[in-house]
Design a protein around this motif. Structure first.
Motif, mmCIF file in Angstrom:
data_model
loop_
_atom_site.group_PDB
_atom_site.id
_atom_site.type_symbol
_atom_site.label_atom_id
_atom_site.label_comp_id
_atom_site.label_asym_id
_atom_site.label_seq_id
_atom_site.Cartn_x
_atom_site.Cartn_y
_atom_site.Cartn_z
ATOM 1 N N GLY A 275 -13.373 -57.967 -8.698
ATOM 2 C CA GLY A 275 -14.769 -58.302 -8.429
ATOM 3 C C GLY A 275 -15.784 -57.439 -9.146
ATOM 4 N N PHE A 276 -15.311 -56.505 -9.968
ATOM 5 C CA PHE A 276 -16.216 -55.682 -10.759
ATOM 6 C C PHE A 276 -15.471 -55.214 -12.009
ATOM 7 C CE2 PHE A 276 -14.636 -51.352 -9.766
ATOM 8 C CZ PHE A 276 -13.822 -51.621 -8.675
ATOM 9 N N THR A 277 -16.209 -54.643 -12.947
ATOM 10 C CA THR A 277 -15.600 -54.173 -14.196
ATOM 11 C C THR A 277 -14.947 -52.828 -13.943
ATOM 12 O OG1 THR A 277 -17.330 -55.340 -15.413
ATOM 13 C CG2 THR A 277 -15.974 -53.773 -16.638
ATOM 14 N N PHE A 278 -13.702 -52.883 -13.528
ATOM 15 C CA PHE A 278 -12.975 -51.701 -13.058
ATOM 16 C C PHE A 278 -13.031 -50.558 -14.062
ATOM 17 C CE2 PHE A 278 -9.906 -49.539 -10.510
ATOM 18 C CZ PHE A 278 -8.996 -48.950 -11.374
ATOM 19 N N SER A 279 -12.854 -50.852 -15.314
ATOM 20 C CA SER A 279 -12.750 -49.797 -16.326
ATOM 21 C C SER A 279 -14.055 -49.052 -16.572
ATOM 22 C CB SER A 279 -12.249 -50.392 -17.641
ATOM 23 O OG SER A 279 -13.143 -51.386 -18.100
ATOM 24 N N SER A 280 -15.144 -49.510 -15.974
ATOM 25 C CA SER A 280 -16.444 -48.879 -16.191
ATOM 26 C C SER A 280 -16.814 -47.851 -15.135
ATOM 27 C CB SER A 280 -17.542 -49.946 -16.227
ATOM 28 O OG SER A 280 -17.379 -50.804 -17.336
ATOM 29 N N TYR A 281 -16.003 -47.736 -14.083
ATOM 30 C CA TYR A 281 -16.412 -46.916 -12.947
ATOM 31 C C TYR A 281 -15.350 -45.902 -12.537
ATOM 32 C CZ TYR A 281 -20.001 -50.464 -12.512
ATOM 33 O OH TYR A 281 -21.044 -51.305 -12.768
ATOM 34 N N SER A 282 -15.828 -44.757 -12.059
ATOM 35 C CA SER A 282 -14.921 -43.801 -11.437
ATOM 36 C C SER A 282 -14.410 -44.380 -10.121
ATOM 37 C CB SER A 282 -15.634 -42.473 -11.192
ATOM 38 O OG SER A 282 -16.707 -42.651 -10.285
ATOM 39 N N MET A 283 -13.317 -43.806 -9.646
ATOM 40 C CA MET A 283 -12.708 -44.240 -8.399
ATOM 41 C C MET A 283 -12.298 -43.024 -7.583
ATOM 42 S SD MET A 283 -12.616 -47.601 -8.275
ATOM 43 C CE MET A 283 -11.371 -47.912 -7.021
ATOM 44 N N ASN A 284 -12.251 -43.200 -6.276
ATOM 45 C CA ASN A 284 -11.909 -42.107 -5.371
ATOM 46 C C ASN A 284 -10.833 -42.523 -4.372
ATOM 47 O OD1 ASN A 284 -14.147 -40.570 -6.395
ATOM 48 N ND2 ASN A 284 -15.500 -41.692 -5.001
ATOM 49 N N TRP A 285 -10.114 -41.526 -3.895
ATOM 50 C CA TRP A 285 -9.270 -41.674 -2.709
ATOM 51 C C TRP A 285 -9.822 -40.738 -1.625
ATOM 52 C CZ3 TRP A 285 -5.613 -45.167 -1.624
ATOM 53 C CH2 TRP A 285 -4.975 -45.836 -2.684
ATOM 54 N N TYR A 286 -10.008 -41.273 -0.436
ATOM 55 C CA TYR A 286 -10.405 -40.509 0.739
ATOM 56 C C TYR A 286 -9.293 -40.615 1.782
ATOM 57 C CZ TYR A 286 -15.380 -40.077 -0.576
ATOM 58 O OH TYR A 286 -16.565 -39.763 -1.188
ATOM 59 N N ARG A 287 -9.375 -39.755 2.781
ATOM 60 C CA ARG A 287 -8.487 -39.872 3.933
ATOM 61 C C ARG A 287 -9.236 -39.478 5.199
ATOM 62 N NH1 ARG A 287 -4.159 -34.931 2.810
ATOM 63 N NH2 ARG A 287 -5.586 -33.186 3.264
ATOM 64 N N GLN A 288 -8.751 -40.020 6.309
ATOM 65 C CA GLN A 288 -9.335 -39.680 7.601
ATOM 66 C C GLN A 288 -8.217 -39.523 8.621
ATOM 67 O OE1 GLN A 288 -12.378 -42.358 9.094
ATOM 68 N NE2 GLN A 288 -13.232 -40.729 10.336
ATOM 69 N N ALA A 289 -8.111 -38.322 9.151
ATOM 70 C CA ALA A 289 -7.130 -38.024 10.193
ATOM 71 C C ALA A 289 -7.775 -38.251 11.549
ATOM 72 C CB ALA A 289 -6.643 -36.589 10.055
ATOM 73 N N PRO A 290 -6.973 -38.488 12.583
ATOM 74 C CA PRO A 290 -7.526 -38.721 13.919
ATOM 75 C C PRO A 290 -8.426 -37.573 14.357
ATOM 76 C CG PRO A 290 -5.202 -39.261 13.887
ATOM 77 C CD PRO A 290 -5.512 -38.624 12.554
ATOM 78 N N GLY A 291 -9.626 -37.914 14.800
ATOM 79 C CA GLY A 291 -10.547 -36.908 15.302
ATOM 80 C C GLY A 291 -11.251 -36.094 14.241
ATOM 81 N N LYS A 292 -11.032 -36.447 12.979
ATOM 82 C CA LYS A 292 -11.642 -35.693 11.887
ATOM 83 C C LYS A 292 -12.521 -36.607 11.036
ATOM 84 C CE LYS A 292 -8.131 -32.087 11.454
ATOM 85 N NZ LYS A 292 -7.283 -31.325 10.504
ATOM 86 N N GLU A 293 -13.400 -35.984 10.266
ATOM 87 C CA GLU A 293 -14.266 -36.756 9.371
ATOM 88 C C GLU A 293 -13.467 -37.202 8.149
ATOM 89 O OE1 GLU A 293 -18.572 -34.672 10.407
ATOM 90 O OE2 GLU A 293 -17.764 -34.593 8.384
ATOM 91 N N ARG A 294 -13.946 -38.279 7.550
ATOM 92 C CA ARG A 294 -13.339 -38.744 6.316
ATOM 93 C C ARG A 294 -13.597 -37.719 5.218
ATOM 94 N NH1 ARG A 294 -13.973 -45.035 4.811
ATOM 95 N NH2 ARG A 294 -13.342 -45.058 7.015
#
Length: 117
Positions: free
Chosen positions: A26-45
């Motif tokens: 749905g977008f020009t993937f190769s033009s943008y940076s990408m991230n991985w996040y995580r969220q543990a129970p009871g903690k902020e992302r």
């Protein structure tokens, strides 16, 4: 429309490995940076890893440096997170994120990673 679909989570023993994938559309993937996040129970992302549009630049949270590797395949519109030497504290829901300037910040549905013996 923008879609991010994560896969590859699961249950793994401490010291084990997993590879997460995030298929983007749905977008020009190769033009943008990408991230991985995580969220543990009871903690902020929290931001785990980031990669530039070309893949030439990466950044990691201190807690995962030397153990996790982010990469991307711009022909397959996919970003990966290779996770090695997993620890129980890595247990979380992992989210793929596409920060698209002006358009908006998009998230996948998340994939559960559980590190336990």
């Amino acid at each position: 429309q923008v879609q991010l679909v994560e896969s590859g989570g699961g249950l793994v023993q401490p010291g084990g490995s997993l590879r997460l994938s995030c298929a983007a559309s749905g977008f020009t993937f190769s033009s943008y940076s990408m991230n991985w996040y995580r969220q543990a129970p009871g903690k902020e992302r929290e931001l785990v890893a980031a990669i530039s549009s070309t893949g030439g630049s990466t950044n990691y949270a201190d807690s995962v440096k030397g153990r996790f590797t982010i990469s991307r395949d711009n022909l397959k519109n996919t970003v990966y997170l290779q996770m090695n030497s997993l620890k129980p504290e890595d247990t979380a829901v992992y989210y793929c994120n596409a920060p698209l300037p002006i358009i908006g910040s998009y998230w996948g549905q998340g994939t559960q990673v559980t590190v336990s013996s």
